[in-house]
Design a protein around this motif. Sequence first.
Motif, PDB file in Angstrom:
ATOM      1  N   PRO A 183       0.838  -1.203   0.000  1.00 50.76           N
ATOM      2  CA  PRO A 183       0.000   0.000   0.000  1.00 50.76           C
ATOM      3  C   PRO A 183       0.874   1.254   0.000  1.00 50.76           C
ATOM      4  CG  PRO A 183      -0.810  -1.590   1.598  1.00 50.76           C
ATOM      5  CD  PRO A 183       0.506  -2.124   1.098  1.00 50.76           C
ATOM      6  N   VAL A 184       0.317   2.335  -0.511  1.00 47.68           N
ATOM      7  CA  VAL A 184       1.104   3.556  -0.708  1.00 47.68           C
ATOM      8  C   VAL A 184       1.719   4.033   0.604  1.00 47.68           C
ATOM      9  CG1 VAL A 184       0.991   5.965  -1.441  1.00 47.68           C
ATOM     10  CG2 VAL A 184      -0.265   4.225  -2.714  1.00 47.68           C
ATOM     11  N   GLU A 185       0.947   3.996   1.685  1.00 46.91           N
ATOM     12  CA  GLU A 185       1.473   4.482   2.969  1.00 46.91           C
ATOM     13  C   GLU A 185       2.676   3.659   3.409  1.00 46.91           C
ATOM     14  OE1 GLU A 185      -1.592   3.652   2.332  1.00 46.91           O
ATOM     15  OE2 GLU A 185      -2.647   5.582   2.308  1.00 46.91           O
ATOM     16  N   GLN A 186       2.606   2.336   3.272  1.00 49.14           N
ATOM     17  CA  GLN A 186       3.736   1.497   3.658  1.00 49.14           C
ATOM     18  C   GLN A 186       4.918   1.676   2.706  1.00 49.14           C
ATOM     19  OE1 GLN A 186       2.675  -2.606   4.424  1.00 49.14           O
ATOM     20  NE2 GLN A 186       0.644  -2.043   5.154  1.00 49.14           N
ATOM     21  N   ALA A 187       4.630   1.909   1.430  1.00 47.08           N
ATOM     22  CA  ALA A 187       5.710   2.141   0.474  1.00 47.08           C
ATOM     23  C   ALA A 187       6.469   3.411   0.819  1.00 47.08           C
ATOM     24  CB  ALA A 187       5.141   2.212  -0.939  1.00 47.08           C
ATOM     25  N   ARG A 293      -2.503   7.403 -14.320  1.00 50.49           N
ATOM     26  CA  ARG A 293      -3.713   7.012 -13.599  1.00 50.49           C
ATOM     27  C   ARG A 293      -3.336   6.306 -12.297  1.00 50.49           C
ATOM     28  NH1 ARG A 293      -6.478   3.167 -15.690  1.00 50.49           N
ATOM     29  NH2 ARG A 293      -5.196   2.527 -17.469  1.00 50.49           N
ATOM     30  N   ASN A 294      -4.306   6.224 -11.394  1.00 51.93           N
ATOM     31  CA  ASN A 294      -4.150   5.526 -10.111  1.00 51.93           C
ATOM     32  C   ASN A 294      -3.031   6.135  -9.262  1.00 51.93           C
ATOM     33  OD1 ASN A 294      -6.111   3.632 -11.062  1.00 51.93           O
ATOM     34  ND2 ASN A 294      -4.499   2.477 -12.087  1.00 51.93           N
ATOM     35  N   ILE A 295      -2.872   7.444  -9.345  1.00 53.16           N
ATOM     36  CA  ILE A 295      -1.842   8.143  -8.576  1.00 53.16           C
ATOM     37  C   ILE A 295      -2.449   8.606  -7.256  1.00 53.16           C
ATOM     38  CG2 ILE A 295      -0.141   9.976  -8.610  1.00 53.16           C
ATOM     39  CD1 ILE A 295       0.237   7.813 -10.760  1.00 53.16           C
ATOM     40  N   SER A 296      -1.778   8.314  -6.168  1.00 57.04           N
ATOM     41  CA  SER A 296      -2.292   8.664  -4.846  1.00 57.04           C
ATOM     42  C   SER A 296      -2.218  10.167  -4.610  1.00 57.04           C
ATOM     43  CB  SER A 296      -1.496   7.919  -3.764  1.00 57.04           C
ATOM     44  OG  SER A 296      -0.153   8.378  -3.744  1.00 57.04           O
ATOM     45  N   VAL A 376       0.265   3.621 -14.715  1.00 56.83           N
ATOM     46  CA  VAL A 376      -0.997   3.227 -14.086  1.00 56.83           C
ATOM     47  C   VAL A 376      -0.802   2.728 -12.660  1.00 56.83           C
ATOM     48  CG1 VAL A 376      -2.154   2.713 -16.271  1.00 56.83           C
ATOM     49  CG2 VAL A 376      -0.840   0.921 -15.129  1.00 56.83           C
ATOM     50  N   VAL A 377       0.386   2.889 -12.085  1.00 54.71           N
ATOM     51  CA  VAL A 377       0.657   2.497 -10.697  1.00 54.71           C
ATOM     52  C   VAL A 377       1.358   3.660 -10.018  1.00 54.71           C
ATOM     53  CG1 VAL A 377       1.914   0.894  -9.199  1.00 54.71           C
ATOM     54  CG2 VAL A 377       0.758   0.025 -11.221  1.00 54.71           C
ATOM     55  N   ASP A 378       1.107   3.831  -8.727  1.00 62.51           N
ATOM     56  CA  ASP A 378       1.682   4.944  -7.981  1.00 62.51           C
ATOM     57  C   ASP A 378       3.214   4.857  -7.964  1.00 62.51           C
ATOM     58  OD1 ASP A 378       0.747   7.155  -5.923  1.00 62.51           O
ATOM     59  OD2 ASP A 378       2.520   6.179  -5.083  1.00 62.51           O
TER      60      ASP A 378
END
Length: 577
Positions: A183-187, A293-296, A376-378
Amino acid sequence: MTGVSLGVRTGSYGSLQNGNVLPILVRRPSKALLHNPREKERGFPFICRLLGRGKVAMLLMLGLGLCLFVFGCFTVYKGGNITSEIEDTRSYAITRYGILRPRGVVEDKTQYSNSSRMTSLTSRHRSTARPPPAPHSLSSSKSKGKKGHFPIWGHQCDHFAFPPPPADRRRTGPRPCPVCYLPVEQAIASMPSSPSESPILRTLTYVHDKNPIEREPHGGSDFGGYPSLEERDAAFDIKETMSVHCGFVKGSRPGYRTGFDFDEADLLELDQYHDVIVASAIFGNYDVIQQPRNISSEAKKNIPFYMFIDEETEMFMKNASILSSSMRVGLWRIIVVHNVPYADARRNGKVPKLLLHRIFPNVRYSIWIDGKLELVVDPYQILERFLWRSNATFAISRHYRRFDVFVEAEANKAAGKYENASIDDQIQFYKYHDGLTHYSRNKLPITSDVPEGCVIIREHIPITNLFTCLWFNEVDRFTSRDQLSFSTVRDKIMAKADWSINMFMDCERRNFVIQAYHRDVLEHMPPPVVVTRRPGPPAYTNRPHMRNHPRRGRGDKRSGSKRRHRVVGSVMNHILI
């Protein structure tokens, strides 16, 4: 009883023989078993009469479909034309397709899907990853060159694995595969707190020459400074302090009177500090700009997206009302390049692709994607997956099919990517001057000599900056096909320094970028076919409407009475209407 003859059935036509014959008991076969061929012939029509011809055909189609499904499930996906030698070394050649479970870690039965973009080809085979373990189960270590907290055991993607994609005869080319992202936060939390250690090389400076002179034929360009062959070879001798040619030789600040120049406002923008940037370029109006796309929200707030364009592309975008005075198109911040150093738009695109560390002197991490790609991925998830998780400083995908430079050169010539004579000269130089050989198992753990260079993920440290500088010098000296020079530069640096490149699978790259067509291809495509429905038949016609049935065999011929009843029924239906 006497004088009574028993008839014994002896012939296939059931004839009786009369005579003084002892009675013989003949056991008739069971009707259920249908051992008699004549009774077998009666069985199928009986089933047809019982169920109807339509239902029998449907059952046969269902049975055929079930057989095809079972066959597809057991078909092994080969993934490309990789030789058996490389395929046997699965611990290297299929790196990161599945992560082995470490000792002492018990696999959790509870699993959940954690793959980003599951296409229709893999939707039936959901990838699974174990949920994050309890905080106390994480063990941290400080890897070489990393001073942050890095969980080694207990990472939630440790047990990530996915089945091979289902066989699809209609699509034999490359395709995406599932990737386990945090997940973005953990990344974001896994970002190292300090830069990685650069092996041997600590300080890297760049050659500055206001009046470069060409001293050798095919020695480069004014923008690259015409490094001599002696200077080229000396640059591969890694030392603690080095000064090398790296483009922009005519000025002290890249982009200011050096060729490949920027506006003053843009120069101030490029000097700003950023942890992460995403960059791309379109020159010669060659591509259509693609929006990520799919950017946090965190990435949109903290990560700038830069798109470099030349004046030709700028004029087209303004005339098409795509670009306004804000110099923004969606997430992209547009940077216009003046005084491009090359006549070839593709060669101009190599400048920001390989020399981002010179354009952005105060950036830690960068992700480069070609102008034809849609992200298409953060970005945080991409960096965690391909750099931070494996303690790598440079990541690039390998070609999905070719892994030998000699084969790649022949493919480039066959496709007309560049002049054949120039490609041959470059390969011959690498072969006799640098000792280039065909790829073999002896190069393991290196899994390929040919990258798919449309995506580059890197940390800006001296050793990676040196690698891209020397890679650019090869592109400047020889052909613009950077796939041909990649392995030569990589192998020469790896021979001197304890450094490597994370060459991940091409299907993993296709998971986070979608490739579009170049503009010239789109313009020559035929327009889409418009499907129009014909109006239905009128409510009443003088002639009865008879359906045209497909020609039937003799065994399927219907009786005349049935056909007559069908015609009469059709006429009555029209009369009632």
